[in-house]
Design a protein around this motif. Structure first.
Motif, PDB file in Angstrom:
ATOM      1  N   VAL A  80     -61.858-106.146  -9.737  1.00  0.00           N
ATOM      2  CA  VAL A  80     -61.018-104.951  -9.893  1.00  0.00           C
ATOM      3  C   VAL A  80     -60.859-104.623 -11.378  1.00  0.00           C
ATOM      4  O   VAL A  80     -60.433-105.459 -12.172  1.00  0.00           O
ATOM      5  N   LEU A  81     -61.195-103.394 -11.759  1.00  0.00           N
ATOM      6  CA  LEU A  81     -60.973-102.916 -13.119  1.00  0.00           C
ATOM      7  C   LEU A  81     -59.699-102.087 -13.204  1.00  0.00           C
ATOM      8  O   LEU A  81     -58.960-102.166 -14.181  1.00  0.00           O
ATOM      9  N   LYS A  82     -59.462-101.260 -12.184  1.00  0.00           N
ATOM     10  CA  LYS A  82     -58.222-100.482 -12.089  1.00  0.00           C
ATOM     11  C   LYS A  82     -57.778-100.484 -10.637  1.00  0.00           C
ATOM     12  O   LYS A  82     -58.483 -99.949  -9.779  1.00  0.00           O
ATOM     13  N   PRO A  83     -56.650-101.104 -10.326  1.00  0.00           N
ATOM     14  CA  PRO A  83     -56.169-101.099  -8.940  1.00  0.00           C
ATOM     15  C   PRO A  83     -55.934 -99.676  -8.449  1.00  0.00           C
ATOM     16  O   PRO A  83     -55.610 -98.774  -9.243  1.00  0.00           O
ATOM     17  N   ALA A  84     -56.108 -99.462  -7.168  1.00  0.00           N
ATOM     18  CA  ALA A  84     -55.880 -98.134  -6.587  1.00  0.00           C
ATOM     19  C   ALA A  84     -54.446 -97.686  -6.829  1.00  0.00           C
ATOM     20  O   ALA A  84     -53.505 -98.464  -6.653  1.00  0.00           O
ATOM     21  N   ALA A  85     -54.290 -96.438  -7.237  1.00  0.00           N
ATOM     22  CA  ALA A  85     -52.966 -95.897  -7.540  1.00  0.00           C
ATOM     23  C   ALA A  85     -52.982 -94.382  -7.438  1.00  0.00           C
ATOM     24  O   ALA A  85     -54.041 -93.748  -7.530  1.00  0.00           O
ATOM     25  N   LYS A  86     -51.797 -93.801  -7.261  1.00  0.00           N
ATOM     26  CA  LYS A  86     -51.663 -92.350  -7.249  1.00  0.00           C
ATOM     27  C   LYS A  86     -51.714 -91.815  -8.681  1.00  0.00           C
ATOM     28  O   LYS A  86     -51.327 -92.498  -9.626  1.00  0.00           O
ATOM     29  N   SER A  87     -52.187 -90.586  -8.817  1.00  0.00           N
ATOM     30  CA  SER A  87     -52.197 -89.913 -10.110  1.00  0.00           C
ATOM     31  C   SER A  87     -51.979 -88.421  -9.878  1.00  0.00           C
ATOM     32  O   SER A  87     -51.782 -87.992  -8.734  1.00  0.00           O
ATOM     33  N   TRP A  89     -54.154 -86.156  -9.946  1.00  0.00           N
ATOM     34  CA  TRP A  89     -55.262 -85.547  -9.213  1.00  0.00           C
ATOM     35  C   TRP A  89     -55.461 -86.140  -7.822  1.00  0.00           C
ATOM     36  O   TRP A  89     -56.254 -85.628  -7.040  1.00  0.00           O
ATOM     37  N   GLY A  90     -54.774 -87.221  -7.476  1.00  0.00           N
ATOM     38  CA  GLY A  90     -54.957 -87.797  -6.152  1.00  0.00           C
ATOM     39  C   GLY A  90     -54.697 -89.290  -6.115  1.00  0.00           C
ATOM     40  O   GLY A  90     -53.631 -89.752  -6.535  1.00  0.00           O
ATOM     41  N   TYR A  91     -55.672 -90.046  -5.641  1.00  0.00           N
ATOM     42  CA  TYR A  91     -55.511 -91.484  -5.454  1.00  0.00           C
ATOM     43  C   TYR A  91     -56.877 -92.146  -5.630  1.00  0.00           C
ATOM     44  O   TYR A  91     -57.889 -91.672  -5.091  1.00  0.00           O
ATOM     45  N   GLY A  92     -56.930 -93.235  -6.394  1.00  0.00           N
ATOM     46  CA  GLY A  92     -58.214 -93.891  -6.581  1.00  0.00           C
ATOM     47  C   GLY A  92     -58.108 -95.191  -7.347  1.00  0.00           C
ATOM     48  O   GLY A  92     -57.047 -95.550  -7.873  1.00  0.00           O
ATOM     49  N   GLY A  93     -59.221 -95.905  -7.400  1.00  0.00           N
ATOM     50  CA  GLY A  93     -59.298 -97.168  -8.119  1.00  0.00           C
ATOM     51  C   GLY A  93     -60.729 -97.436  -8.547  1.00  0.00           C
ATOM     52  O   GLY A  93     -61.654 -96.723  -8.153  1.00  0.00           O
ATOM     53  N   VAL A  94     -60.921 -98.486  -9.349  1.00  0.00           N
ATOM     54  CA  VAL A  94     -62.235 -98.787  -9.934  1.00  0.00           C
ATOM     55  C   VAL A  94     -62.547-100.273  -9.784  1.00  0.00           C
ATOM     56  O   VAL A  94     -61.680-101.124 -10.027  1.00  0.00           O
ATOM     57  N   VAL A  95     -63.794-100.576  -9.402  1.00  0.00           N
ATOM     58  CA  VAL A  95     -64.244-101.959  -9.312  1.00  0.00           C
ATOM     59  C   VAL A  95     -65.593-102.102 -10.008  1.00  0.00           C
ATOM     60  O   VAL A  95     -66.312-101.121 -10.206  1.00  0.00           O
ATOM     61  N   GLN A  96     -65.933-103.347 -10.359  1.00  0.00           N
ATOM     62  CA  GLN A  96     -67.232-103.638 -10.944  1.00  0.00           C
ATOM     63  C   GLN A  96     -67.994-104.573 -10.022  1.00  0.00           C
ATOM     64  O   GLN A  96     -67.504-105.646  -9.669  1.00  0.00           O
ATOM     65  N   ALA A  97     -69.177-104.149  -9.610  1.00  0.00           N
ATOM     66  CA  ALA A  97     -70.003-104.951  -8.719  1.00  0.00           C
ATOM     67  C   ALA A  97     -70.482-106.216  -9.426  1.00  0.00           C
ATOM     68  O   ALA A  97     -70.506-106.270 -10.660  1.00  0.00           O
ATOM     69  N   PRO A  98     -70.900-107.246  -8.676  1.00  0.00           N
ATOM     70  CA  PRO A  98     -71.397-108.467  -9.301  1.00  0.00           C
ATOM     71  C   PRO A  98     -72.571-108.235 -10.251  1.00  0.00           C
ATOM     72  O   PRO A  98     -72.765-108.998 -11.200  1.00  0.00           O
ATOM     73  N   ASP A  99     -73.367-107.178 -10.022  1.00  0.00           N
ATOM     74  CA  ASP A  99     -74.502-106.890 -10.902  1.00  0.00           C
ATOM     75  C   ASP A  99     -74.076-106.151 -12.168  1.00  0.00           C
ATOM     76  O   ASP A  99     -74.901-105.904 -13.049  1.00  0.00           O
ATOM     77  N   GLY A 100     -72.796-105.782 -12.277  1.00  0.00           N
ATOM     78  CA  GLY A 100     -72.281-105.119 -13.471  1.00  0.00           C
ATOM     79  C   GLY A 100     -72.059-103.634 -13.335  1.00  0.00           C
ATOM     80  O   GLY A 100     -71.424-103.013 -14.198  1.00  0.00           O
ATOM     81  N   THR A 101     -72.557-103.023 -12.270  1.00  0.00           N
ATOM     82  CA  THR A 101     -72.370-101.585 -12.064  1.00  0.00           C
ATOM     83  C   THR A 101     -70.905-101.279 -11.747  1.00  0.00           C
ATOM     84  O   THR A 101     -70.279-101.980 -10.946  1.00  0.00           O
TER      85      THR A 101
END
Length: 213
Positions: A80-87, A89-101
């Motif tokens: 997890v890079l950014k936990p899901a949260a309201k903003s 513009w809406g709702y979202g979060g960010v993760v990094q895959a094991p390969d780095g993407t």
């Protein structure tokens, strides 16, 4: 905001190939994540450090579906890079895959109108570039048609039948949105397949002629 009408001869993004160290492990992760039908994988040991300059963003219908994709990714090994949260513009979060993407999942909706699903409304490849206006003109020169443009901050191009939309974002702004430092060196670890032939853009992103699956 600028808009343009696409023509039948408009060039476009046809495929996104992620370069990974272990294709079998990456296939397992992306199958579990539910996006394996939208990307391709290629083995590579090219050195890459820090921010690779791009993200793949999933747009979905409701917050519960955002949570579904992010939770599934974490269970499959993502960070997890950014936990899901309201903003605003809406709702979202960010993760990094094991390969780095880096992957983002988001919805413009702030409330659930039903249960979570595994449906993706669209996937957008966002390239972080130093100069959005200059890069936009570069791509227009390659035959791509601008669908939407917001000055020097963002540009989105018309898509054909490819599984992923293509857009440009200011590199530092994109890194900030993803919750990572903007600095990075080495390979972007992504190859873009398109109908405009083989070339490298001003920020070092490589394109190759579109290939059939």
């Amino acid at each position: 905001m600028e808009t343009n009408t696409a023509t039948a001869t408009t060039a476009s993004l046809a495929s996104v190939t992620l370069e990974v160290a272990d294709t079998e492990a990456a296939h397992r992760f992306y199958a579990a994540f539910g996006v394996d039908g939208h990307i391709r994988l290629r083995e590579s040991e090219a050195p890459s450090t820090g921010f690779r300059g791009f993200t793949l963003a999933l747009t979905v219908s409701r917050p519960a579906t955002v949570d579904h994709f992010l939770d599934t990714a974490v269970k499959a090994g993502a960070t997890v890079l950014k936990p899901a949260a309201k903003s605003l513009w809406g709702y979202g979060g960010v993760v990094q895959a094991p390969d780095g993407t880096i992957w983002k999942a988001a919805t413009p909706a702030k409330k659930d109108t039903g249960p979570a699903t595994a449906e993706i409304d669209e996937i957008v490849l966002l390239l972080g570039v130093e100069d959005v206006k200059a890069s936009k003109q570069f791509y227009v020169g390659r035959g791509l048609t601008v669908a939407r443009s917001f000055g020097g901050k963002y540009a989105e191009f018309e898509s054909a039948d490819g599984p992923v939309k293509f857009a440009l974002y200011k590199r530092r702004g994109l890194a900030k949105d993803l919750g990572v430092p903007a600095d990075g060196t080495g390979s972007h670890r992504v190859i873009l397949g398109g109908t405009a032939g083989a070339f490298t853009d001003p920020d070092g992103f490589e394109w190759e002629p579109a290939k059939t699956p």
